[in-house]
Design a protein around this motif. Structure first.
Motif, PDB file in Angstrom:
ATOM      1  N   ASP A  19     -34.599 -63.208 -21.167  1.00  0.00           N
ATOM      2  CA  ASP A  19     -33.188 -63.393 -20.825  1.00  0.00           C
ATOM      3  C   ASP A  19     -32.747 -62.543 -19.637  1.00  0.00           C
ATOM      4  N   VAL A  20     -33.715 -61.934 -18.940  1.00  0.00           N
ATOM      5  CA  VAL A  20     -33.375 -61.137 -17.754  1.00  0.00           C
ATOM      6  C   VAL A  20     -34.335 -61.450 -16.615  1.00  0.00           C
ATOM      7  N   GLU A  21     -33.869 -61.262 -15.412  1.00  0.00           N
ATOM      8  CA  GLU A  21     -34.727 -61.421 -14.237  1.00  0.00           C
ATOM      9  C   GLU A  21     -35.788 -60.318 -14.266  1.00  0.00           C
ATOM     10  N   HIS A  22     -37.027 -60.657 -13.943  1.00  0.00           N
ATOM     11  CA  HIS A  22     -38.090 -59.647 -13.928  1.00  0.00           C
ATOM     12  C   HIS A  22     -39.273 -60.124 -13.098  1.00  0.00           C
ATOM     13  N   ARG A  45     -57.038 -59.232  -7.256  1.00  0.00           N
ATOM     14  CA  ARG A  45     -57.276 -59.794  -8.587  1.00  0.00           C
ATOM     15  C   ARG A  45     -55.982 -59.818  -9.397  1.00  0.00           C
ATOM     16  N   PHE A  46     -54.924 -60.254  -8.754  1.00  0.00           N
ATOM     17  CA  PHE A  46     -53.632 -60.362  -9.428  1.00  0.00           C
ATOM     18  C   PHE A  46     -52.779 -61.432  -8.749  1.00  0.00           C
ATOM     19  N   LEU A  47     -51.823 -61.950  -9.507  1.00  0.00           N
ATOM     20  CA  LEU A  47     -50.790 -62.851  -9.002  1.00  0.00           C
ATOM     21  C   LEU A  47     -49.449 -62.270  -9.420  1.00  0.00           C
ATOM     22  N   ILE A  48     -48.437 -62.400  -8.574  1.00  0.00           N
ATOM     23  CA  ILE A  48     -47.120 -61.848  -8.873  1.00  0.00           C
ATOM     24  C   ILE A  48     -46.096 -62.979  -8.932  1.00  0.00           C
ATOM     25  N   TYR A  49     -45.292 -62.943  -9.989  1.00  0.00           N
ATOM     26  CA  TYR A  49     -44.250 -63.952 -10.176  1.00  0.00           C
ATOM     27  C   TYR A  49     -42.897 -63.263 -10.349  1.00  0.00           C
ATOM     28  N   LYS A  50     -41.853 -64.006 -10.001  1.00  0.00           N
ATOM     29  CA  LYS A  50     -40.489 -63.553 -10.263  1.00  0.00           C
ATOM     30  C   LYS A  50     -39.847 -64.562 -11.205  1.00  0.00           C
ATOM     31  N   GLU A  59     -37.948 -70.176 -15.417  1.00  0.00           N
ATOM     32  CA  GLU A  59     -39.168 -70.471 -14.672  1.00  0.00           C
ATOM     33  C   GLU A  59     -39.644 -69.252 -13.890  1.00  0.00           C
ATOM     34  N   TYR A  60     -40.983 -69.173 -13.742  1.00  0.00           N
ATOM     35  CA  TYR A  60     -41.613 -68.165 -12.896  1.00  0.00           C
ATOM     36  C   TYR A  60     -41.977 -68.796 -11.557  1.00  0.00           C
ATOM     37  N   THR A  61     -41.724 -68.063 -10.482  1.00  0.00           N
ATOM     38  CA  THR A  61     -42.094 -68.506  -9.146  1.00  0.00           C
ATOM     39  C   THR A  61     -42.988 -67.453  -8.509  1.00  0.00           C
ATOM     40  N   ARG A  62     -44.095 -67.879  -7.949  1.00  0.00           N
ATOM     41  CA  ARG A  62     -45.013 -66.921  -7.344  1.00  0.00           C
ATOM     42  C   ARG A  62     -44.391 -66.316  -6.088  1.00  0.00           C
ATOM     43  N   VAL A  63     -44.564 -64.997  -5.923  1.00  0.00           N
ATOM     44  CA  VAL A  63     -44.030 -64.288  -4.762  1.00  0.00           C
ATOM     45  C   VAL A  63     -45.139 -63.451  -4.137  1.00  0.00           C
ATOM     46  N   SER A  92     -36.669 -52.651  -8.725  1.00  0.00           N
ATOM     47  CA  SER A  92     -35.263 -53.019  -8.917  1.00  0.00           C
ATOM     48  C   SER A  92     -35.094 -53.906 -10.147  1.00  0.00           C
ATOM     49  N   LEU A  93     -36.204 -54.499 -10.609  1.00  0.00           N
ATOM     50  CA  LEU A  93     -36.220 -55.334 -11.802  1.00  0.00           C
ATOM     51  C   LEU A  93     -37.305 -54.821 -12.746  1.00  0.00           C
ATOM     52  N   PRO A  94     -37.213 -55.115 -14.035  1.00  0.00           N
ATOM     53  CA  PRO A  94     -38.306 -54.749 -14.946  1.00  0.00           C
ATOM     54  C   PRO A  94     -39.613 -55.398 -14.496  1.00  0.00           C
TER      55      PRO A  94
END
Length: 273
Positions: free
Chosen positions: A119-122, A137-142, A149-153, A161-163
């Motif tokens: 229920d929070v942006e992270h 060896r990692f992928l980052i999503y917001k 939904e998760y979007t790759r960044v 600034s976010l958890p």
């Protein structure tokens, strides 16, 4: 370990979650969800035990299954273990959902960790292995709580600034990427030692922190190595375990990393907070 809740919220104390937090969790059909290496092997192999050599650690058993049945089989089977069942969120995740830690490491591959922050942006970071595109060896999503939904960044976008939810062994969502077999762990750990398994921001952010290990079995080499690489530069920490006696290797890891041991099950510890 004073002011534990405040330290979890601020990011000074980082929870590190393992399979053991599923010890008291059953699916709604009555079946048991994996809560240790043996139960994970049984889940991967349709309830059948494997040879003693393969039963040593689930990554070894997964490697054998992958060699015989193919990579896609082990990926789909890992996903099936969780996606095919309905189950309540284990208490450990329910607890953290109530306080939303600033940074959490979750080595389980289901989506329980995602539900902590649903229920929070992270940001969510998932581990990947055996890729040839680059060394990372990692992928980052917001995560967008409105669209769910998760979007790759790009890795440069990660900040505090976010958890931050770090799932080094992968996750069943938004893409099925699992560090599950020996080959996966060897690749991931090799690149971790080279500095490619954590985003640049995390390499500095994780230093000088304290860690709260819940449900983590340090009796096997694999997860001691994973814990070492993901917490490199730590100050100290606490291992919560129901074990009455630790092995020689576990005790060495605890002393080397300046950890204390509390012999208690995770749920009892968290309820006491």
């Amino acid at each position: 370990m004073d002011n534990v809740v405040e330290k979890l919220k601020s990011g000074e104390l980082i929870p590190f979650i393992g399979l053991g937090v599923f010890a008291d969790t059953k699916a709604k059909d009555g079946s048991v969800l994996p809560y240790d290496s043996d139960s994970m092997i049984l889940a991967l192999n349709n309830g059948r035990a494997m040879s003693p050599r393969l039963m040593y650690e689930y990554s070894r058993a997964a490697m054998s299954l992958e060699q015989r049945k193919g990579r896609e089989f082990i990926v789909q089977m890992t996903n099936h273990i969780y996606a095919s069942k309905e189950y309540d969120l284990p208490f450990t995740y329910e607890y953290f959902k109530s306080i939303k830690p600033k940074y959490m490491i979750d080595t389980n591959v289901d989506d329980s960790g995602c539900k902590v922050y649903e229920d929070v942006e992270h940001f969510m970071i998932t581990g990947v292995s055996r890729i040839t595109a680059d060394y990372d060896r990692f992928l980052i999503y917001k995560y967008n709580p409105e669209t769910k939904e998760y979007t790759r960044v790009d890795k440069e976008e990660l900040n505090d600034s976010l958890p931050i939810l770090f799932k080094p062994m992968g996750c069943m969502k938004p893409e099925m990427n699992f560090i599950i077999s020996d080959a996966d762990f060897v690749d991931w750990l090799t690149e971790a030692m080279g500095g490619y398994a954590l985003p640049p921001f995390l390499k500095d952010y994780k230093k000088d922190k304290s860690y709260l290990f819940l449900g983590v079995d340090f009796s096997r080499d694999t997860f001691r190595m994973v814990a070492h690489e993901t917490t490199l530069g730590l100050n100290d920490g606490l291992v919560v375990t129901p074990k009455e006696e630790l092995t020689k290797k576990e005790n060495k890891f605890v002393s080397t990393h300046n950890l204390e041991v509390l012999q208690q099950d995770c749920d009892t510890f968290l309820k006491a907070l």
